[in-house]
Design a protein around this motif. Structure first.
Motif, PDB file in Angstrom:
ATOM      1  N   ASP A   1       1.082  -1.776  -0.013  1.00 41.44           N
ATOM      2  CA  ASP A   1      -0.482   0.091   0.207  1.00 41.44           C
ATOM      3  C   ASP A   1       1.027   1.252   0.339  1.00 41.44           C
ATOM      4  O   ASP A   1       1.939   1.535   1.160  1.00 41.44           O
ATOM      5  N   ALA A   2       0.441   2.350  -0.951  1.00 37.38           N
ATOM      6  CA  ALA A   2       1.221   3.113  -0.775  1.00 37.38           C
ATOM      7  C   ALA A   2       1.476   3.861   0.545  1.00 37.38           C
ATOM      8  O   ALA A   2       0.332   4.817   0.970  1.00 37.38           O
ATOM      9  N   PRO A   3       2.174   4.472   1.160  1.00 36.32           N
ATOM     10  CA  PRO A   3       3.024   4.857   1.870  1.00 36.32           C
ATOM     11  C   PRO A   3       2.904   6.132   2.286  1.00 36.32           C
ATOM     12  O   PRO A   3       2.536   7.464   3.030  1.00 36.32           O
ATOM     13  N   GLU A   4       2.274   7.236   0.568  1.00 36.86           N
ATOM     14  CA  GLU A   4       2.492   8.275   0.657  1.00 36.86           C
ATOM     15  C   GLU A   4       1.196   8.860   1.047  1.00 36.86           C
ATOM     16  O   GLU A   4       0.903   9.889   1.304  1.00 36.86           O
ATOM     17  N   ASN A   5      -0.150   7.376   0.683  1.00 29.77           N
ATOM     18  CA  ASN A   5      -1.695   7.632   1.268  1.00 29.77           C
ATOM     19  C   ASN A   5      -1.016   8.561   2.599  1.00 29.77           C
ATOM     20  O   ASN A   5      -0.369   7.968   3.695  1.00 29.77           O
ATOM     21  N   GLN A   6      -1.771   9.310   3.371  1.00 33.64           N
ATOM     22  CA  GLN A   6      -1.684   9.569   4.543  1.00 33.64           C
ATOM     23  C   GLN A   6      -3.117   9.377   5.098  1.00 33.64           C
ATOM     24  O   GLN A   6      -4.145   8.874   4.575  1.00 33.64           O
ATOM     25  N   SER A   7      -2.688   8.647   6.279  1.00 35.04           N
ATOM     26  CA  SER A   7      -4.085   7.587   6.929  1.00 35.04           C
ATOM     27  C   SER A   7      -4.838   8.812   7.464  1.00 35.04           C
ATOM     28  O   SER A   7      -4.386  10.046   7.936  1.00 35.04           O
ATOM     29  N   GLY A   8      -6.054   8.241   7.641  1.00 35.86           N
ATOM     30  CA  GLY A   8      -7.404   9.428   7.339  1.00 35.86           C
ATOM     31  C   GLY A   8      -8.106   9.738   6.391  1.00 35.86           C
ATOM     32  O   GLY A   8      -8.636  11.545   7.029  1.00 35.86           O
ATOM     33  N   CYS A   9      -6.964  10.022   5.732  1.00 31.35           N
ATOM     34  CA  CYS A   9      -7.392  11.126   4.232  1.00 31.35           C
ATOM     35  C   CYS A   9      -7.548  10.561   2.861  1.00 31.35           C
ATOM     36  O   CYS A   9      -7.706   9.526   2.980  1.00 31.35           O
TER      37      CYS A   9
END
Length: 139
Positions: free
Chosen positions: A55-63
């Motif tokens: 899963d892309a770590p660039e994606n901010q959790s909760g956003c």
């Protein structure tokens, strides 16, 4: 006479059908449209011949997921959600893109990036750069 005409028409239509369905008509390029908004889904690389994606770590959790938006006029928007300053703040960088066969080249803030289109379906865009980094977008 009428049977001969029907037979000739049938033979011609079969001949036209078989030549129009050739696999090399598009030189290996997929005909699915590239334009649209693609959400960043996974990233990875090939390790010992095996593709490994996370899963892309660039994606901010909760956003919302970061995204790549390719428009018909060859402009590109890259959306990045970050909570560094405020919760799920969106930063959008714009530029241009072009497609040449199975490559996509983007130019954003003076930085040119060319990637091979590994897979393109109605739901998935998978690209790989020269360093072997794989990025998967979904819609």
């Amino acid at each position: 006479m009428k049977t001969r005409s029907l037979l000739l028409a049938l033979i011609l239509s079969i001949g036209l059908f078989s030549t129009s369905c050739s696999n090399d008509d598009n030189e290996g390029e997929t005909l699915i449209p590239l334009e649209g908004k693609w959400d960043l889904s996974k990233t990875g690389t090939v390790i010992n011949g095996t593709e490994t994606l996370i899963d892309a770590p660039e994606n901010q959790s909760g956003c919302n997921k970061d995204y790549l938006e390719l428009k018909l006029d060859n402009t590109v928007n890259i959306g990045d959600y970050s909570s560094a300053v405020s919760a799920c703040a969106l930063t959008v960088q714009s530029g241009i893109y072009s497609r040449s066969h199975n490559n996509i080249t983007t130019v954003v803030n003076g930085v040119t990036k060319t990637q091979d289109i590994v897979n393109l379906t109605l739901k998935e865009l998978k690209v790989k750069d020269a360093a072997g980094i794989i990025t998967v977008y979904t819609r």
